[in-house]
Design a protein around this motif. Structure first.
Motif, short mmCIF file in Angstrom:
data_model
loop_
_atom_site.label_atom_id
_atom_site.label_comp_id
_atom_site.label_asym_id
_atom_site.label_seq_id
_atom_site.Cartn_x
_atom_site.Cartn_y
_atom_site.Cartn_z
N LYS A 1 1.75 6.91 -0.40
CA LYS A 1 0.71 5.95 -0.77
C LYS A 1 0.94 5.48 -2.20
O LYS A 1 1.27 6.28 -3.08
CB LYS A 1 -0.67 6.60 -0.69
N GLN A 2 0.75 4.19 -2.43
CA GLN A 2 0.92 3.61 -3.77
C GLN A 2 -0.05 4.21 -4.78
O GLN A 2 0.35 4.58 -5.87
CB GLN A 2 0.69 2.09 -3.73
N GLU A 3 -1.34 4.28 -4.40
CA GLU A 3 -2.36 4.65 -5.38
C GLU A 3 -2.34 6.12 -5.76
O GLU A 3 -2.67 6.48 -6.88
CB GLU A 3 -3.77 4.24 -4.90
N SER A 4 -1.94 7.00 -4.83
CA SER A 4 -2.02 8.43 -5.12
C SER A 4 -0.66 9.12 -5.17
O SER A 4 -0.58 10.28 -5.54
CB SER A 4 -2.87 9.13 -4.06
N HIS B 1 0.80 -1.23 0.00
CA HIS B 1 0.00 0.00 0.00
C HIS B 1 0.83 1.28 0.00
O HIS B 1 0.31 2.33 -0.33
CB HIS B 1 -0.93 0.02 1.21
#
Length: 174
Positions: free
Chosen positions: A69-72, A8
């Motif tokens: 954060k990985q996603e953002s 994550h």
């Protein structure tokens, strides 16, 4: 998977673009007790720090990484190795997650897991230590979940807003 990349979050070196993020963190008075800070940091000082952040841990005796954060790709905290002593194969370790929304979400645990593996496998440290205020239950739970053990308590070590607080020292031997 990269050594500094988890499921994550990932850890990365500080960049000049981190100026505002680091400035906000360093000047958050709610975090001063943890960082033993007593005065605000100027943008100038933070900028100079970031300009020298490229120095090797063997030269600077510290390593500060952004927790993202990985996603953002959003920076949500910092994790540090400090007082690095390669001769005795030890270092201090500290972590801060910026806002309440990101705390207790597993990001800190994942960041600590990544940095522990890096310290052991790449820096070949034999031991790490963490200084934690005795009332900081979330940090104590985090570090003890990785096997850090209480080795002592410094009585009335931290003075904050007219109150003395004990500080515990936790140690992990690899």
């Amino acid at each position: 998977m990269s050594t500094l990349q988890g499921e994550h979050i990932y850890l990365r070196a500080l960049e000049p673009d981190d100026l505002d993020f680091v400035y906000r963190l360093e000047n958050d008075t709610d975090l001063w007790e943890v960082s033993q800070t007593q005065t605000p940091y100027s943008l100038f000082l933070i900028k100079n720090y970031l300009e020298n952040a490229h120095k090797d841990i063997y030269e600077a005796k510290q390593l500060r990484l952004a927790i993202c954060k990985q996603e953002s790709f959003e920076s949500i905290g910092l994790i540090d190795l400090f007082d690095f002593d390669p001769k005795n194969q030890r270092a201090g370790i500290g972590i801060v997650i910026q806002n309440q929304d990101n705390r207790n979400s597993g990001y800190g645990k994942e960041a600590l897991e990544l940095l522990l593996a890096y310290a052991k496998d790449y820096l070949h440290v034999h031991q790490l230590f963490a200084n934690i205020a005795v009332h900081n239950s979330p940090s104590i739970a985090l570090f003890t979940s990785f096997g850090f053990q209480l080795i002592g308590v410094k009585k009335e070590w931290i003075y904050n807003q007219g109150i003395y607080t004990d500080e515990a020292m936790y140690q992990l031997l690899f």
